[in-house]
Motif scaffolding. Sequence first.
Motif, PDB file in Angstrom:
ATOM      1  N   ILE A  20      52.889  16.862 -12.372  1.00  0.00           N
ATOM      2  CA  ILE A  20      52.121  16.727 -11.142  1.00  0.00           C
ATOM      3  C   ILE A  20      52.165  15.265 -10.711  1.00  0.00           C
ATOM      4  N   ARG A  21      52.812  15.000  -9.588  1.00  0.00           N
ATOM      5  CA  ARG A  21      53.008  13.628  -9.115  1.00  0.00           C
ATOM      6  C   ARG A  21      52.141  13.340  -7.887  1.00  0.00           C
ATOM      7  N   SER A  22      51.485  12.185  -7.897  1.00  0.00           N
ATOM      8  CA  SER A  22      50.716  11.729  -6.746  1.00  0.00           C
ATOM      9  C   SER A  22      51.658  11.175  -5.690  1.00  0.00           C
ATOM     10  N   VAL A  23      51.546  11.668  -4.457  1.00  0.00           N
ATOM     11  CA  VAL A  23      52.382  11.163  -3.366  1.00  0.00           C
ATOM     12  C   VAL A  23      52.041   9.709  -3.069  1.00  0.00           C
ATOM     13  N   ALA A  24      50.763   9.351  -3.151  1.00  0.00           N
ATOM     14  CA  ALA A  24      50.325   7.999  -2.793  1.00  0.00           C
ATOM     15  C   ALA A  24      50.782   6.947  -3.793  1.00  0.00           C
ATOM     16  N   SER A  25      50.653   7.241  -5.087  1.00  0.00           N
ATOM     17  CA  SER A  25      50.937   6.220  -6.099  1.00  0.00           C
ATOM     18  C   SER A  25      52.256   6.422  -6.833  1.00  0.00           C
ATOM     19  N   PRO A  39      42.882   4.369  -5.028  1.00  0.00           N
ATOM     20  CA  PRO A  39      43.664   3.123  -4.980  1.00  0.00           C
ATOM     21  C   PRO A  39      43.004   2.021  -5.804  1.00  0.00           C
ATOM     22  N   LEU A  40      43.793   1.032  -6.179  1.00  0.00           N
ATOM     23  CA  LEU A  40      43.283  -0.079  -6.978  1.00  0.00           C
ATOM     24  C   LEU A  40      43.807  -1.390  -6.408  1.00  0.00           C
ATOM     25  N   ARG A  41      42.886  -2.275  -6.046  1.00  0.00           N
ATOM     26  CA  ARG A  41      43.259  -3.576  -5.515  1.00  0.00           C
ATOM     27  C   ARG A  41      43.537  -4.553  -6.647  1.00  0.00           C
ATOM     28  N   LYS A  42      44.427  -5.496  -6.407  1.00  0.00           N
ATOM     29  CA  LYS A  42      44.645  -6.562  -7.374  1.00  0.00           C
ATOM     30  C   LYS A  42      43.441  -7.493  -7.352  1.00  0.00           C
ATOM     31  N   PRO A  43      43.122  -8.131  -8.486  1.00  0.00           N
ATOM     32  CA  PRO A  43      41.960  -9.038  -8.521  1.00  0.00           C
ATOM     33  C   PRO A  43      42.117 -10.172  -7.518  1.00  0.00           C
ATOM     34  N   LYS A  44      41.004 -10.521  -6.873  1.00  0.00           N
ATOM     35  CA  LYS A  44      41.037 -11.621  -5.921  1.00  0.00           C
ATOM     36  C   LYS A  44      41.104 -12.957  -6.649  1.00  0.00           C
ATOM     37  N   GLY A  45      41.911 -13.881  -6.130  1.00  0.00           N
ATOM     38  CA  GLY A  45      42.030 -15.207  -6.703  1.00  0.00           C
ATOM     39  C   GLY A  45      41.204 -16.214  -5.935  1.00  0.00           C
TER      40      GLY A  45
END
Length: 263
Positions: free
Chosen positions: A19-24, A153-159
């Motif tokens: 089962i594959r996620s289209v988004a990720s 979704p997962l955002r990268k950590p803010k610098g």
Amino acid sequence: MTADMELETHGFPPGYFVIRSVASNRLLDVSMDEAEDGTEILLWPEKDSSIVETRRSPEANNQVFFIDTSGALCSRASGHALDVEDDRLVLRHRRPVSLPYPNSYSHPLPKFSYSAQSGEITVHFSSDPSYPPPSTARSYAWTSKTYILASIPLRKPKGVLDDAHAFISSAIAAPLSFFAGAASPKATPEAVFSTDIDLAEDEVLEEERGEEAEVDDSPEWGRKVRVLGIVNKAKEEREALETTRNRRRWQITAIRKTDARTG
């Protein structure tokens, strides 16, 4: 495939499949290949790209699933079924009936169905999935919801540079507003995501997500999945972003027993 076979597998192919996620572009995966009751199901990069049974590594079986004879969606690696616990997908051992039934510990397993047309995986419950105590007044609000599987979704950590840019941008956009005593504008999801208040991605309500909340740029390998309970699905879909729709779309690929014949 016969109509009866298609009905029994609820839209999924017979036998094993991934089962594959289209988004990720990640596969549904039993975390750490564990078999304990309550193990979380998440999204992980593909471990074996072959769709031929004899060529696949057994170590990738935690990314392979099947529909059993009772209609439950199960993990090939352990044989255990999938359940929903606090909106999360988890591995579930069969539990004995305990009264009052059903309850959060003992209840019928949910059924999963797949639509090749919409790409959505729908979860069907036979009772209120919040499993309220018997003393609570009975509510049928859950029956008006459509429960679907979605990636988060997962955002990268803010610098430091990101924080500085946000501060400078806000200062330019509203100079001296603080000293002038101007009323604070109503916070938006985009504004929340640009501040120092770090909400987990799965804590943001679906209806409150904006374009900023849909960005998925984290270098982390894993992603979470959640079961969403949507009250007015038709209306919600009309207003949803394309990225939001893609998070609810899945591609199912059957595992073949042999290589396809040619010629």
